[in-house]
Design a protein around this motif. Structure first.
Motif, PDB file in Angstrom:
ATOM      1  N   ASN A 195      -1.175  -7.160  -5.623  1.00 50.22           N
ATOM      2  CA  ASN A 195      -2.603  -7.121  -5.888  1.00 50.22           C
ATOM      3  C   ASN A 195      -3.366  -7.174  -4.567  1.00 50.22           C
ATOM      4  N   GLN A 220      -5.204   5.347  -3.189  1.00 53.15           N
ATOM      5  CA  GLN A 220      -4.671   4.238  -3.977  1.00 53.15           C
ATOM      6  C   GLN A 220      -5.278   2.913  -3.517  1.00 53.15           C
ATOM      7  N   PRO A 221      -5.284   1.885  -4.366  1.00 53.50           N
ATOM      8  CA  PRO A 221      -5.884   0.603  -3.994  1.00 53.50           C
ATOM      9  C   PRO A 221      -5.190  -0.030  -2.795  1.00 53.50           C
ATOM     10  N   VAL A 225      -0.317  -5.415  -9.279  1.00 57.34           N
ATOM     11  CA  VAL A 225      -1.138  -4.352  -9.868  1.00 57.34           C
ATOM     12  C   VAL A 225      -0.391  -3.803 -11.087  1.00 57.34           C
ATOM     13  N   ARG A 281       0.843  -1.210   0.000  1.00 56.72           N
ATOM     14  CA  ARG A 281       0.000   0.000   0.000  1.00 56.72           C
ATOM     15  C   ARG A 281       0.871   1.251   0.000  1.00 56.72           C
TER      16      ARG A 281
END
Length: 447
Positions: free
Chosen positions: A240, A205-206, A270, A198
């Motif tokens: 991911n 952000q994801p 990602v 992260r």
């Protein structure tokens, strides 16, 4: 000059137990409260080390931490003699006692991030212990880890040691479990691949929703700066979030690399294609780079987690061919064993698979790759390593005798409250530091 990769495996500590401390680690949680066998675990680990030594690899040993950690219990307000401190913690805060008894330092892939001399600005091998802030029981490790690494890699002419990153989740650092180095040869400048879960300072952000993303981009960038790495030879890739939520707590549960091979699952990252293109560009000779993607249709994420297909070691044998060091769980899975049997017949550097029994570690959430810390060295740098920590027939025999002398056959959760366990552990570690020539790296030896 000859260069090679050495593996330093974590020696399983005397308090090895299944307390289920690691949220996000499916194997750790599913085996919580089962009895463990510290003696069997240590011997399984030593057998793997000896097997790699016998394959012609440079293999070393990394000492465990002192557990139970009564110093942390005292910081948390428990008073009296050591026995009284343990008894009070067992009664008043059993979850805390379980945490300070953890033998999780056996998974030395989390011990530190290491950059070899071919990559760094000053031509030295750089070490930064991981702060492991996401899990309380692991956040207790970095100071002692730093002492042990300095006792192993002492010569300042060849080795540079850094303090672990600030103890804050913004700089959460899980070490080499999220770091892979790709290169055409160990002695040539490579591309260091940092994988993060992260962004610490950008919540837009994801990020995963169920389990924590333990490693931040900001931690990756800080370690790259400390090690003096060139931006043209570093790639940052995000895990991911969906696979983190399925139990892929570290990148080495979904991807592993060695020299010119990156072996990864289809769902690992990602923005995969763009990042792999960046990796190809920075690697240079694209034709020499082997990107081996495992499709969902061949092995599902859940099967990869169950068997630890990607928590295998990919090593370069003295012959120049590569081999996968896999747990027997991979052999027992039809999907995974079939995939690996087909892989070694394909046009890649991976030509062999060797299976080893590390079930005591696997049941607590760590496979062969978790158990080792990789250090690329020149022959001259190897000569500067503390020779007592390098595996050979004599050390293998000595350490097995040491385990038989000091380790219990079984430990249950209730046994962690036994004050005798602390005395047994200290006696074992005091003798171990003499065997490995480490000096007084533990707090109890300095008091």
């Amino acid at each position: 000059m000859n260069f090679f990769e050495a593996n330093f495996d974590g020696l399983v500590g005397p308090t090895h137990n299944y307390a289920g401390l690691s949220v996000g680690n499916v194997a750790s949680l599913s085996n919580a409260k089962n009895s463990s066998s510290p003696r069997q675990a240590a011997k399984q680990g030593l057998s793997k080390m000896k097997a790699l030594h016998d394959l012609g690899m440079v293999q070393g040993v990394l000492a465990p931490q002192e557990r139970p950690d009564v110093y942390t219990l005292r910081r948390l307000g428990f008073t009296g003699t050591d026995a009284q401190v343990i008894a009070k913690a067992a009664k008043q805060a059993p979850a805390v006692l379980r945490a300070v008894c953890s033998a999780s330092s056996m998974w030395t892939a989390n011990a530190a991030t290491i950059s070899p001399s071919a990559d760094t600005h000053d031509g030295k091998v750089h070490f930064t212990p991981a702060n492991l802030t996401n899990k309380f029981h692991r956040s207790l490790e970095p100071v002692t880890t730093g002492r042990i690494l300095q006792a192993m890699f002492r010569d300042p002419a060849h080795f540079a040691h850094h303090t672990h990153l600030p103890d804050n989740d913004h700089f959460g650092d899980e070490g080499a479990a999220n770091h892979t180095r790709l290169c055409s040869a160990y002695g040539k400048r490579g591309v260091e691949l940092f994988v993060f879960g992260r962004y610490a300072f950008d919540s837009s952000q994801p990020a995963p929703k169920r389990f924590p993303a333990r490693h931040t981009l900001e931690a990756c960038e800080a370690v790259a700066r400390l090690h003096g790495l060139s931006g043209e030879h570093v790639v940052y890739m995000q895990q991911n979030p969906d696979v983190i939520d399925q139990g892929v707590f570290h990148n080495d549960v979904i991807a592993v690399g060695n020299q010119n091979v990156l072996f990864y699952h289809q769902q690992a990252f990602v923005d995969t294609q763009n990042k792999l293109n960046e990796l190809r560009r920075k690697f240079g000779n694209e034709t020499d780079l082997h990107l081996i993607e495992v499709k969902d249709s061949d092995v599902s994420v859940s099967e990869a987690i169950k068997t630890y297909l990607f928590n295998t070691q990919v090593i370069t044998l003295p012959s120049g061919e590569m081999a996968i060091i896999a747990p027997t769980e991979c052999q027992e899975s039809h999907a995974v064993s079939s995939y690996l049997a087909a892989l070694v017949q394909q046009h890649t550097p991976i030509r062999h698979v060797h299976y080893y029994d590390v079930k005591q570690s696997m049941r607590n959430g760590g496979g062969p790759a978790c158990l080792r810390l990789r250090v690329a060295l020149s022959e001259q740098e190897k000569q500067a390593v503390n020779p007592n920590v390098l595996m050979n027939d004599a050390l293998f025999s000595t350490l097995n005798q040491w385990v038989d002398k000091h380790y219990r056959d079984q430990i249950s959760e209730a046994d962690l409250a036994d004050p005798q366990l602390l005395d047994e552990s200290r006696s074992a570690l005091d003798e171990l530091t003499q065997i490995l020539g480490l000096g007084s790296v533990y707090q109890f030896q300095q008091d």
